[in-house]
Design a protein around this motif. Structure first.
Motif, PDB file in Angstrom:
ATOM      1  N   LEU A   1       6.698  13.283  -0.272  1.00 30.47           N
ATOM      2  CA  LEU A   1       5.919  12.343   0.539  1.00 30.47           C
ATOM      3  C   LEU A   1       5.364  13.022   1.783  1.00 30.47           C
ATOM      4  CD1 LEU A   1       8.046   9.087   0.271  1.00 30.47           C
ATOM      5  CD2 LEU A   1       5.965   9.692  -0.975  1.00 30.47           C
ATOM      6  N   ASN A   2       6.176  13.851   2.404  1.00 31.01           N
ATOM      7  CA  ASN A   2       5.753  14.578   3.602  1.00 31.01           C
ATOM      8  C   ASN A   2       4.542  15.455   3.308  1.00 31.01           C
ATOM      9  OD1 ASN A   2       6.815  15.362   6.464  1.00 31.01           O
ATOM     10  ND2 ASN A   2       6.228  17.277   5.481  1.00 31.01           N
ATOM     11  N   ASN A   3       4.566  16.126   2.160  1.00 36.57           N
ATOM     12  CA  ASN A   3       3.533  17.103   1.803  1.00 36.57           C
ATOM     13  C   ASN A   3       2.328  16.486   1.092  1.00 36.57           C
ATOM     14  OD1 ASN A   3       5.401  18.861   2.848  1.00 36.57           O
ATOM     15  ND2 ASN A   3       5.925  19.813   0.902  1.00 36.57           N
ATOM     16  N   ALA A   4       2.310  15.174   0.935  1.00 38.55           N
ATOM     17  CA  ALA A   4       1.212  14.526   0.213  1.00 38.55           C
ATOM     18  C   ALA A   4      -0.098  14.537   0.999  1.00 38.55           C
ATOM     19  CB  ALA A   4       1.595  13.095  -0.160  1.00 38.55           C
ATOM     20  N   GLY A   5      -0.043  14.921   2.264  1.00 35.93           N
ATOM     21  CA  GLY A   5      -1.266  15.089   3.042  1.00 35.93           C
ATOM     22  C   GLY A   5      -1.820  13.829   3.672  1.00 35.93           C
TER      23      GLY A   5
ATOM     24  N   ALA B   1       7.547  11.143 -14.466  1.00 32.40           N
ATOM     25  CA  ALA B   1       6.912   9.819 -14.434  1.00 32.40           C
ATOM     26  C   ALA B   1       7.265   9.125 -13.132  1.00 32.40           C
ATOM     27  CB  ALA B   1       7.391   8.968 -15.617  1.00 32.40           C
ATOM     28  N   ALA B   2       6.390   8.236 -12.701  1.00 33.55           N
ATOM     29  CA  ALA B   2       6.660   7.390 -11.536  1.00 33.55           C
ATOM     30  C   ALA B   2       5.896   6.098 -11.736  1.00 33.55           C
ATOM     31  CB  ALA B   2       6.223   8.076 -10.244  1.00 33.55           C
ATOM     32  N   GLU B   3       6.539   4.995 -11.370  1.00 26.96           N
ATOM     33  CA  GLU B   3       5.906   3.693 -11.526  1.00 26.96           C
ATOM     34  C   GLU B   3       6.458   2.714 -10.500  1.00 26.96           C
ATOM     35  OE1 GLU B   3       6.815   2.668 -15.553  1.00 26.96           O
ATOM     36  OE2 GLU B   3       8.913   2.275 -15.122  1.00 26.96           O
ATOM     37  N   VAL B   4       5.705   1.652 -10.305  1.00 26.78           N
ATOM     38  CA  VAL B   4       6.134   0.568  -9.429  1.00 26.78           C
ATOM     39  C   VAL B   4       7.402  -0.031 -10.016  1.00 26.78           C
ATOM     40  CG1 VAL B   4       5.523  -1.763  -8.703  1.00 26.78           C
ATOM     41  CG2 VAL B   4       3.830   0.065  -8.566  1.00 26.78           C
ATOM     42  N   TRP B   5       8.371  -0.317  -9.160  1.00 24.25           N
ATOM     43  CA  TRP B   5       9.614  -0.955  -9.575  1.00 24.25           C
ATOM     44  C   TRP B   5       9.962  -2.022  -8.557  1.00 24.25           C
ATOM     45  CZ3 TRP B   5      14.355  -0.823  -6.838  1.00 24.25           C
ATOM     46  CH2 TRP B   5      15.428  -1.401  -7.512  1.00 24.25           C
ATOM     47  N   SER B   6      10.542  -3.108  -9.026  1.00 28.09           N
ATOM     48  CA  SER B   6      11.056  -4.114  -8.102  1.00 28.09           C
ATOM     49  C   SER B   6      12.287  -4.752  -8.714  1.00 28.09           C
ATOM     50  CB  SER B   6      10.004  -5.173  -7.773  1.00 28.09           C
ATOM     51  OG  SER B   6       9.937  -6.143  -8.787  1.00 28.09           O
ATOM     52  N   ASP B   7      13.064  -5.370  -7.877  1.00 28.84           N
ATOM     53  CA  ASP B   7      14.260  -6.095  -8.298  1.00 28.84           C
ATOM     54  C   ASP B   7      14.101  -7.537  -7.824  1.00 28.84           C
ATOM     55  OD1 ASP B   7      16.757  -6.684  -9.278  1.00 28.84           O
ATOM     56  OD2 ASP B   7      17.864  -5.654  -7.690  1.00 28.84           O
ATOM     57  N   GLY B   8      13.000  -8.137  -8.235  1.00 24.07           N
ATOM     58  CA  GLY B   8      12.734  -9.526  -7.880  1.00 24.07           C
ATOM     59  C   GLY B   8      12.597  -9.729  -6.384  1.00 24.07           C
ATOM     60  N   VAL B   9      13.091 -10.854  -5.894  1.00 24.82           N
ATOM     61  CA  VAL B   9      12.956 -11.169  -4.480  1.00 24.82           C
ATOM     62  C   VAL B   9      13.938 -10.375  -3.618  1.00 24.82           C
ATOM     63  CG1 VAL B   9      12.007 -13.470  -4.866  1.00 24.82           C
ATOM     64  CG2 VAL B   9      14.480 -13.184  -4.671  1.00 24.82           C
ATOM     65  N   ARG B  10      14.999  -9.834  -4.220  1.00 17.64           N
ATOM     66  CA  ARG B  10      15.956  -9.026  -3.456  1.00 17.64           C
ATOM     67  C   ARG B  10      15.317  -7.755  -2.927  1.00 17.64           C
ATOM     68  NH1 ARG B  10      21.083  -8.343  -7.188  1.00 17.64           N
ATOM     69  NH2 ARG B  10      22.511  -8.854  -5.503  1.00 17.64           N
TER      70      ARG B  10
ATOM     71  N   ALA C   1       1.604   7.387  -6.416  1.00 14.75           N
ATOM     72  CA  ALA C   1       0.568   8.415  -6.590  1.00 14.75           C
ATOM     73  C   ALA C   1       1.066   9.783  -6.122  1.00 14.75           C
ATOM     74  CB  ALA C   1      -0.692   8.026  -5.829  1.00 14.75           C
ATOM     75  N   ALA C   2       1.787   9.827  -5.002  1.00 18.97           N
ATOM     76  CA  ALA C   2       2.308  11.105  -4.500  1.00 18.97           C
ATOM     77  C   ALA C   2       3.309  11.702  -5.477  1.00 18.97           C
ATOM     78  CB  ALA C   2       2.950  10.919  -3.127  1.00 18.97           C
ATOM     79  N   TYR C   3       4.164  10.877  -6.044  1.00 16.74           N
ATOM     80  CA  TYR C   3       5.155  11.374  -6.998  1.00 16.74           C
ATOM     81  C   TYR C   3       4.485  11.843  -8.286  1.00 16.74           C
ATOM     82  CZ  TYR C   3       8.995   9.192  -4.256  1.00 16.74           C
ATOM     83  OH  TYR C   3       9.905   8.830  -3.296  1.00 16.74           O
TER      84      TYR C   3
ATOM     85  N   ARG D   1       0.837  -1.208   0.000  1.00 14.64           N
ATOM     86  CA  ARG D   1       0.000   0.000   0.000  1.00 14.64           C
ATOM     87  C   ARG D   1       0.868   1.253   0.000  1.00 14.64           C
ATOM     88  NH1 ARG D   1      -3.127   3.124   3.621  1.00 14.64           N
ATOM     89  NH2 ARG D   1      -2.451   1.938   5.441  1.00 14.64           N
ATOM     90  N   PHE D   2       1.986   1.208   0.731  1.00 15.79           N
ATOM     91  CA  PHE D   2       2.886   2.356   0.733  1.00 15.79           C
ATOM     92  C   PHE D   2       3.501   2.565  -0.646  1.00 15.79           C
ATOM     93  CE2 PHE D   2       7.063   4.357   1.457  1.00 15.79           C
ATOM     94  CZ  PHE D   2       6.593   5.593   1.886  1.00 15.79           C
ATOM     95  N   GLN D   3       3.822   1.496  -1.340  1.00 22.70           N
ATOM     96  CA  GLN D   3       4.353   1.603  -2.700  1.00 22.70           C
ATOM     97  C   GLN D   3       3.351   2.320  -3.608  1.00 22.70           C
ATOM     98  OE1 GLN D   3       4.625  -2.113  -4.938  1.00 22.70           O
ATOM     99  NE2 GLN D   3       6.643  -1.491  -5.679  1.00 22.70           N
ATOM    100  N   GLN D   4       2.094   1.932  -3.544  1.00 25.01           N
ATOM    101  CA  GLN D   4       1.060   2.574  -4.361  1.00 25.01           C
ATOM    102  C   GLN D   4       0.893   4.046  -3.969  1.00 25.01           C
ATOM    103  OE1 GLN D   4      -0.304   1.187  -7.012  1.00 25.01           O
ATOM    104  NE2 GLN D   4       0.870  -0.645  -6.628  1.00 25.01           N
ATOM    105  N   PHE D   5       0.901   4.319  -2.667  1.00 27.04           N
ATOM    106  CA  PHE D   5       0.804   5.697  -2.192  1.00 27.04           C
ATOM    107  C   PHE D   5       1.960   6.532  -2.722  1.00 27.04           C
ATOM    108  CE2 PHE D   5       2.417   8.820   0.811  1.00 27.04           C
ATOM    109  CZ  PHE D   5       1.340   9.693   0.886  1.00 27.04           C
ATOM    110  N   THR D   6       3.173   5.986  -2.667  1.00 27.44           N
ATOM    111  CA  THR D   6       4.365   6.709  -3.110  1.00 27.44           C
ATOM    112  C   THR D   6       4.288   7.039  -4.597  1.00 27.44           C
ATOM    113  OG1 THR D   6       5.671   5.675  -1.370  1.00 27.44           O
ATOM    114  CG2 THR D   6       6.886   6.621  -3.217  1.00 27.44           C
TER     115      THR D   6
END
Length: 161
Positions: free
Chosen positions: A101-105, A22-31, A12-14, A5-10
């Motif tokens: 993130l701080n100012n996202a309300g 641009a901002a999007e979900v990113w991952s580096d697999g299981v690491r 959206a805030a960006y 949920r924090f990832q989605q919030f981040t």
């Protein structure tokens, strides 16, 4: 706030912030299963991981119970126009993302901080978020580069880009 949920919030805030291309979900697999990739003016790509320290007693098998409080006091958002030669200091990028993130309300966020601004600095740049429920999020920078460049080795970051 739990990681997904924090990832989605981040993201959206960006996306809603001025100066973010641009901002999007990113991952580096299981690491690093949770993270965000953002491209900000003047053309810097930052990929940061997201890890969360759960509040005491939180059981991820149970539904999440968000705790709200007073939203964090607004922070000044620094410009990232780039200094000499259009270069951006990584410390300014930390401050910029922490302020977004701080100012996202969010009434769940108690505050944010930068790794470079702490008395005991982290081994890599990044930022942190504290929540009213006692949980914390850690957002270490994994890659920082210009668009069109390869990301390079994880955590091998310059002091400016």
């Amino acid at each position: 706030m739990r990681p997904q949920r924090f990832q989605q919030f981040t993201v959206a805030a960006y996306v809603d912030a001025p100066g973010v291309r641009a901002a999007e979900v990113w991952s580096d697999g299981v690491r690093r299963p949770f993270g965000v990739a953002a491209t900000v003016e003047p053309g810097v790509v930052v990929r940061h991981a997201i890890t969360v320290q759960a509040r005491d007693g939180d059981d991820y098998r149970e539904p999440e119970r968000p705790v709200e409080g007073e939203p964090a006091a607004p922070m000044e958002v620094p410009g990232l126009s780039g200094g000499e030669g259009g270069r951006v200091r990584i410390a300014d990028l930390e401050q910029y993302l922490a302020a977004l993130l701080n100012n996202a309300g969010s009434a769940e966020i108690a505050g944010t901080y930068t790794y470079s601004g702490r008395e005991q600095r982290g081994s890599v740049p990044g930022l942190g978020v504290t929540f009213h429920d006692g949980s914390k999020a850690f957002l270490p920078f994994v890659h920082v580069h210009r668009p069109g460049q390869g990301p390079g080795e994880a955590y091998a970051l310059p002091s400016e880009i």
